[in-house]
Design a protein around this motif. Sequence first.
Motif, PDB file in Angstrom:
ATOM      1  N   TYR A   1      32.037  16.749 -11.450  1.00 36.00           N
ATOM      2  CA  TYR A   1      33.493  15.464 -11.245  1.00 36.00           C
ATOM      3  C   TYR A   1      35.292  15.720 -10.560  1.00 36.00           C
ATOM      4  CZ  TYR A   1      31.289  12.947 -14.994  1.00 36.00           C
ATOM      5  OH  TYR A   1      30.323  12.038 -15.174  1.00 36.00           O
ATOM      6  N   GLN A   2      34.593  17.020  -9.970  1.00 34.87           N
ATOM      7  CA  GLN A   2      35.934  17.209  -8.652  1.00 34.87           C
ATOM      8  C   GLN A   2      35.742  16.877  -7.831  1.00 34.87           C
ATOM      9  OE1 GLN A   2      35.154  22.176  -8.930  1.00 34.87           O
ATOM     10  NE2 GLN A   2      35.964  22.228 -10.891  1.00 34.87           N
ATOM     11  N   HIS A   3      34.066  17.191  -7.615  1.00 35.58           N
ATOM     12  CA  HIS A   3      33.770  15.595  -6.119  1.00 35.58           C
ATOM     13  C   HIS A   3      33.526  14.753  -6.151  1.00 35.58           C
ATOM     14  CE1 HIS A   3      33.182  20.314  -4.875  1.00 35.58           C
ATOM     15  NE2 HIS A   3      33.714  20.033  -4.676  1.00 35.58           N
ATOM     16  N   VAL A   4      33.505  13.637  -6.968  1.00 39.25           N
ATOM     17  CA  VAL A   4      32.286  12.333  -7.460  1.00 39.25           C
ATOM     18  C   VAL A   4      33.801  12.268  -8.465  1.00 39.25           C
ATOM     19  CG1 VAL A   4      30.968  10.585  -8.546  1.00 39.25           C
ATOM     20  CG2 VAL A   4      30.952  12.955  -6.282  1.00 39.25           C
ATOM     21  N   PRO A   5      35.492  11.496  -8.115  1.00 33.28           N
ATOM     22  CA  PRO A   5      36.576  11.468  -9.090  1.00 33.28           C
ATOM     23  C   PRO A   5      35.994  10.012  -9.957  1.00 33.28           C
ATOM     24  CG  PRO A   5      37.178  11.632  -7.186  1.00 33.28           C
ATOM     25  CD  PRO A   5      35.703  12.443  -7.072  1.00 33.28           C
ATOM     26  N   ASP A   6      36.360  10.282 -11.733  1.00 32.82           N
ATOM     27  CA  ASP A   6      35.319   8.962 -12.183  1.00 32.82           C
ATOM     28  C   ASP A   6      36.786   8.264 -12.860  1.00 32.82           C
ATOM     29  OD1 ASP A   6      34.950   7.028 -13.987  1.00 32.82           O
ATOM     30  OD2 ASP A   6      32.591   8.363 -13.868  1.00 32.82           O
ATOM     31  N   ALA A   7      37.709   7.143 -12.551  1.00 33.77           N
ATOM     32  CA  ALA A   7      38.673   7.101 -13.409  1.00 33.77           C
ATOM     33  C   ALA A   7      38.575   6.636 -14.795  1.00 33.77           C
ATOM     34  CB  ALA A   7      39.193   5.564 -13.125  1.00 33.77           C
ATOM     35  N   ASN A   8      37.119   6.343 -15.573  1.00 34.91           N
ATOM     36  CA  ASN A   8      36.899   6.488 -16.838  1.00 34.91           C
ATOM     37  C   ASN A   8      35.332   8.083 -17.442  1.00 34.91           C
ATOM     38  OD1 ASN A   8      37.177   3.469 -17.216  1.00 34.91           O
ATOM     39  ND2 ASN A   8      35.243   3.582 -15.569  1.00 34.91           N
ATOM     40  N   LEU A   9      35.996   8.632 -16.558  1.00 33.43           N
ATOM     41  CA  LEU A   9      35.854   9.963 -17.473  1.00 33.43           C
ATOM     42  C   LEU A   9      36.298  10.390 -18.041  1.00 33.43           C
ATOM     43  CD1 LEU A   9      34.165  12.923 -16.810  1.00 33.43           C
ATOM     44  CD2 LEU A   9      35.787  13.779 -15.823  1.00 33.43           C
ATOM     45  N   PRO A  10      35.776  10.776 -19.579  1.00 30.14           N
ATOM     46  CA  PRO A  10      35.743  10.987 -20.709  1.00 30.14           C
ATOM     47  C   PRO A  10      37.582  11.831 -20.809  1.00 30.14           C
ATOM     48  CG  PRO A  10      33.821  10.138 -21.600  1.00 30.14           C
ATOM     49  CD  PRO A  10      34.145  10.890 -20.158  1.00 30.14           C
ATOM     50  N   ALA A  11      38.019  12.005 -22.375  1.00 30.42           N
ATOM     51  CA  ALA A  11      38.759  13.554 -21.660  1.00 30.42           C
ATOM     52  C   ALA A  11      37.968  14.633 -22.756  1.00 30.42           C
ATOM     53  CB  ALA A  11      40.632  12.937 -22.650  1.00 30.42           C
ATOM     54  N   ASP A  12      37.458  14.008 -23.561  1.00 27.96           N
ATOM     55  CA  ASP A  12      36.775  14.832 -24.137  1.00 27.96           C
ATOM     56  C   ASP A  12      35.312  15.195 -23.771  1.00 27.96           C
ATOM     57  OD1 ASP A  12      35.052  16.117 -27.036  1.00 27.96           O
ATOM     58  OD2 ASP A  12      35.728  14.411 -28.360  1.00 27.96           O
TER      59      ASP A  12
END
Length: 492
Positions: free
Chosen positions: A302-313
Amino acid sequence: MMHWLDALIIVIYLSAVVGVGILARGRQQNADDYFTGSGGFSGPIGSIFVGLSIAATLFSGISFLAYPSVFYDGGTELLAVLIVFPLALAVLALYFLPRYLSGRSQSPYAIIERRFGLSTRTVAASMFILLRIGWMAALIYAPTIAIMAAADLGPPWFWPLVLTIGLSSTIYTTLGGIRGVIVTDAIQFLVIAGGIALTIGYVVLYLPASWSAAAASLADSGHLHRPNMSLDLTTQLTIWSVVIGGTVANFGSYMGDQMSLQRYLVLGSTKAAARSFAINVVGVVVVLVMLAGVGLALASWYQHVPDANLPADADKVFPHFVSTQLPIGLAGLLLAAILAATMSSMTSGINALASTLTMDFRLRFGRQLSPQKQLRFARVTSLTIGVLSTVIAGFVGALGSIFDIAQTLLGVFLGPLLACMLLAVSRWPVAGRAVIAGLITGGIVGGAVALSPIASLWVAPFAFGSTLLVVVAVRSLVNDTREPEVLGAEES
């Protein structure tokens, strides 16, 4: 929505596990056959099965989700727990197992009664029951939420999943007994390891960055920082909390938990038990390192494949990755691995609790039963425990951090039970009243620490230490070191 192929893989897996668990039940003529297998795993192959079974039991669905989230958050200090396992192997092989198995007990906590009396055994068994009922409810709930997130399932799927996981585990545990549990646990450990390896392999193959760039990014984000040497008890992950807390918690699991003690009795000899534990150590170390790899792989991804829906938890990142990144079929295999981790611990918990209620309560306080009625009571008890845990799981609310919950539950009860078992196998003269006072005080202190700002990894050391301190204090105050007489019916 989950693809039909993923759903099919999960259904086939669940059906296969239930079938194998029932077919592996072996001869069952009495409660001894049902709970210990009557020494049926004493050979080298049996040691392998038992060793993998212990490893699968300790790495539940909670572990499968909690450990990657810790490393995803940068908790590399947790790897310091690896030094505990060689120490545990030495203590068990050279000190604990020879003394524990010398009594030829037919139930895990019988040695407590021989040393300290029936009342002490009853208190210890009660603590174990409280531990495992709460643990199994959380055990079903956490993977259910994870599977719902991974498969993008709505709230109507909650109860069907809870019932499927809980009742399928209950069915083959009730019919298969300890033999069915051990055989399926060993298989499920391989599934767990395979699922973890597939996740890491996928990230390695498809990460849009070189290994050196990925490592540099992890270092820059603090995931590969130097170990935290702070003495602050409120900081969750430090070298001291991991090493000290991990040592007590793991020793408690291996020497105070009926689920482990039961498997030593299945093997029937110190050599076979030590051999199986060595296999367990290898398995646990491999899986823990791989789970660390999953957490770091997810962080790098996720550092190299950004995801706007990535959970904060952080607890939800792994299921999110499964649902959005893994291809059809592989996602099903990984969900099957999460179910494997859950079911292996669920079945062990049911069997161990049924053993406690049968051997430590029903046969101790009720009228005598024939071998056939003992077996029937054991099966009915297993079924009741499984159904009860499944129903309670449906009402478990917000769990908070899965890692914290696991450490708190284990620490409050296993800290005192570890102290009790170490005293039981020692030659130190102490009366049962002192041990009872220590057990109760240790549980209360552990609960108080759990409710305080102190990190959850310190719960087990505080509970363990306070138990021993109270035993020493009461022993000195009453000046009574008499040991109780061994009851003739104790091994019934």
